[in-house]
Enzyme design. Sequence first.
Site, PDB file in Angstrom:
ATOM      1  CG  ASP A  15      -5.184 -10.598   3.575  1.00 49.15           C
ATOM      2  OD1 ASP A  15      -3.965 -10.381   3.417  1.00 49.15           O
ATOM      3  OD2 ASP A  15      -5.709 -10.716   4.696  1.00 49.15           O
ATOM      4  CG  ASN A  21      -0.310  -0.020   2.527  1.00 55.30           C
ATOM      5  OD1 ASN A  21       0.718   0.640   2.727  1.00 55.30           O
ATOM      6  ND2 ASN A  21      -0.877  -0.764   3.471  1.00 55.30           N
ATOM      7  CB  SER A  67       1.538   3.930   4.599  1.00 52.16           C
ATOM      8  OG  SER A  67       0.963   2.653   4.797  1.00 52.16           O
ATOM      9  CD  GLU A  68       2.167  -2.497   3.481  1.00 47.81           C
ATOM     10  OE1 GLU A  68       1.824  -3.279   4.388  1.00 47.81           O
ATOM     11  OE2 GLU A  68       1.894  -2.697   2.275  1.00 47.81           O
TER      12      GLU A  68
END
Length: 474
Positions: A263, A195, A197-198
Amino acid sequence: MLVAASEFKQAHIVVVGDVMLDRYWSGLAGRISPEAPVPVVRVKDIEDRIGGAGNVALNIAKLGGRVTLLGVIGDDAEGQILQKLLEAEGVACDFIVEPNMRSICKLRIMAQHQQLLRLDFEETPLPVNKEALLARLAQYLPKSDAVVFSDYGKGTLAHVSEYIAHARQAGVKVLVDPKGVDYGRYAQADIITPNLSELQAVVGACGDENSLIERGRLLLQQYQIETLLLTRGEAGMTLIQDAHVHSLPAQAKDVFDVTGAGDTVIAVMALGVAIGKTLRDAMYLANLAGGIVVGKLGTSTVSLLELMQATHSDRDSQYGVVSEDELAQIIVKAKANGERIIMTNGCFDLLHAGHVTYLEQARALGDRLIVAVNSDASVRQLKGNSRPINGLQQRMLVLAALVCVDWVVSFEEETPERLYCRLLPDVIVKGGDYRPEQVAGSDCVIQAGGEVKILQFVDGQSTTSMIKKARGEE
């Protein structure tokens, strides 16, 4: 881009990663504790759900894919519950059972559909036998179309680079849901799905779109990764490759809970890749699925019915399998647009060429075709206890996949008279040697200004003869 009901059944996928049990204690919080300034929750429901890498596998199974899940659990009640839940949903589990570890369990305390507290029961990093996990993976790779590494940072994928190398050597597509800042561990993966932020935790904050794409490409080049699928919350998704970039807006109408949405995205992406969809088409389906799942509370999945309906409604209006109440509203809108509504009904137990020809002829009489399908109980009333061969959901899925069919709805009664009288289509279509006045619901429809059309069935085509032939009786 539509997905046929049978396509995902062709996929064979292995999921490897951190498996965990998501437990929910839910109730009402109506007062503050006299012991401390905290709410008192009167627990009404206790529910166990599949979490972590298990939720990726569950999403694949729910959409019809064949999936094997590899991971590590403890020799305890939580591990047994997790495996039982997975196997009940059609997920093949090949777990390493470690007697000296505790299965991961996340307990969420819920009140009025809001999460108040989460308690994590885990001992990480997990004690993983690398050789045992690698041997299990090697066993399944020859029959697999794709492998998903679902990394929650708990230790199962401590040696993920070796697992990726084996998958690549076997010629299997590799997808990774990454964790942490060391993306070197995922070098040579085909697709990674962080995502926003990751990703920014790895490449740094990106001030604009160009900077985001440039840094994403540098990351791909640095670690020889082919594709970056970036999930961006309300901003949608972006697919970044060395030479191409493609973005899609978010599909969610209401966001209740983002738990497990990643997921679902990687599960649908893996299914698309496994059956040979282009990356753009796979991304399109993953984006729709992500939009559906965030509208549900807690760790959730997407059904094939929901995804098929979403692919239709994204192009037009609500489409495919619908409820009776939904269909009543849809018909009002369709008639307001001047569309001519055709409706027919039947069991449609084993769909054959005669059925398809009949439905195509019916659709040619107007603008929209509705097919009303007898419930399983209704079919038994009409045909006997040995029928139906296919359950209601299967029959509706197959009908909804036909280009000539706009909407599919079920009914419980022996005849659809009540349904016709409620919905009042412009034309009822019936096959066989009937007179219009003999057709169930004809009085209501004709009185409302509609009509009844009788079509002839295709000679030599019937479900009964197909069954007899299969049994060797013909």
